[in-house]
Design a protein around this motif. Structure first.
Motif, PDB file in Angstrom:
ATOM      1  N   ASN A 115       0.793  -1.226   0.000  1.00 11.55           N
ATOM      2  CA  ASN A 115       0.000   0.000   0.000  1.00 11.55           C
ATOM      3  C   ASN A 115       0.831   1.284   0.000  1.00 11.55           C
ATOM      4  O   ASN A 115       0.517   2.202  -0.768  1.00 11.55           O
ATOM      5  CB  ASN A 115      -0.961   0.006   1.192  1.00 11.55           C
ATOM      6  CG  ASN A 115      -2.297  -0.611   0.861  1.00 11.55           C
ATOM      7  OD1 ASN A 115      -2.917  -0.277  -0.137  1.00 11.55           O
ATOM      8  ND2 ASN A 115      -2.737  -1.528   1.701  1.00 11.55           N
TER       9      ASN A 115
ATOM     10  N   ASN B 150       2.163   6.133   6.753  1.00 16.59           N
ATOM     11  CA  ASN B 150       1.680   4.968   6.010  1.00 16.59           C
ATOM     12  C   ASN B 150       2.540   3.735   6.281  1.00 16.59           C
ATOM     13  O   ASN B 150       2.021   2.606   6.329  1.00 16.59           O
ATOM     14  CB  ASN B 150       1.640   5.276   4.518  1.00 16.59           C
ATOM     15  CG  ASN B 150       0.523   6.239   4.148  1.00 16.59           C
ATOM     16  OD1 ASN B 150      -0.301   6.599   4.996  1.00 16.59           O
ATOM     17  ND2 ASN B 150       0.484   6.668   2.912  1.00 16.59           N
TER      18      ASN B 150
ATOM     19  N   TYR C 159      -6.058   5.079   4.032  1.00 17.87           N
ATOM     20  CA  TYR C 159      -5.335   3.989   4.689  1.00 17.87           C
ATOM     21  C   TYR C 159      -5.776   3.875   6.151  1.00 17.87           C
ATOM     22  O   TYR C 159      -6.080   2.781   6.641  1.00 17.87           O
ATOM     23  CB  TYR C 159      -3.835   4.238   4.586  1.00 17.87           C
ATOM     24  CG  TYR C 159      -2.979   2.994   4.650  1.00 17.87           C
ATOM     25  CD1 TYR C 159      -3.505   1.716   4.844  1.00 17.87           C
ATOM     26  CD2 TYR C 159      -1.593   3.092   4.498  1.00 17.87           C
ATOM     27  CE1 TYR C 159      -2.702   0.592   4.882  1.00 17.87           C
ATOM     28  CE2 TYR C 159      -0.777   1.977   4.533  1.00 17.87           C
ATOM     29  CZ  TYR C 159      -1.338   0.728   4.738  1.00 17.87           C
ATOM     30  OH  TYR C 159      -0.526  -0.387   4.787  1.00 17.87           O
TER      31      TYR C 159
END
Length: 211
Positions: free
Chosen positions: A70, A102, A168
């Protein structure tokens, strides 16, 4: 006018791939979404392993090759669709902050969650696996305490500007109930989750990620 090359996203319902799926929608990207049925074992079949030898989702097929993970896919979407404003591409430090957040979701929060269903990845002893599952609410809860109190700037993850970190966080927040952690315990994240549900890109993607 030359069209953007078609992207192909391989995803599984209720998986972390939803973050990249939402980002593609937010960017207005030209893409095709291809479902991988994890329950049926599609991720271990030769056709999919040829795309992603890791046997995981997401995987994004581009005109230059295949991207997985991701953080990498989210950064690619932001960089290839700068007009969507999904990351501060002109500020290396601020972009680094997004990558830091992230990466924390990918390497720490997701792993803490995975101990509930996939303890077999780290142990063979049933007692050890049971202990890992027992610790999931504590470990996941502590990760979200850190996000709530230290990392989340508000009203979006990075502050006033919506970014690739928001889908996310939204995706992993949706797993809290299954991990026996109350979303309402984190007021800022809870509010973020509600606002994310109201975004058109999220509304269009959610039905594909419900089992």
């Amino acid at each position: 006018m030359q069209r953007d090359p078609m992207l192909k996203l391989f995803y599984a319902p209720n998986s972390c791939a939803m973050a990249s799926h939402i980002a593609l929608e937010e960017a207005g990207a030209a893409y095709e979404a291809v479902k991988v049925d994890l329950v049926a074992g599609d991720q271990r079949k030769p056709d999919y392993l040829a795309i992603n030898p890791k046997g995981r989702v997401p995987a994004l097929v581009t005109d230059r090759g295949i991207l997985t993970e991701n953080p990498a896919i989210l950064a690619f979407v932001a960089q290839t669709h700068p007009g969507a404003g999904l990351a501060p591409l002109d500020d290396a430090y601020e972009f680094g902050r997004i990558q830091s957040f992230n990466s924390y979701l990918c390497s720490t929060v997701h792993v803490a969650h995975a101990h509930r269903m996939r303890a077999y990845r780290w142990a063979d002893d049933p007692a050890a696996m049971a202990e890992m599952r027992r610790k999931v609410p504590q470990n996941v809860g502590e990760c979200f305490d850190l996000i709530e109190n230290e990392l989340f700037k508000g009203p979006w993850v990075m502050g006033e500007r919506y970014s690739i970190s928001d889908p996310y966080l939204f995706t992993l927040s949706g797993w809290l109930k299954g991990d026996d952690v109350e979303l309402a315990r984190f007021p800022k994240i809870h509010d973020h989750y509600r606002r994310m549900q109201q975004r058109p890109a999220v509304a269009s993607v959610l039905p594909l990620h419900q089992r």
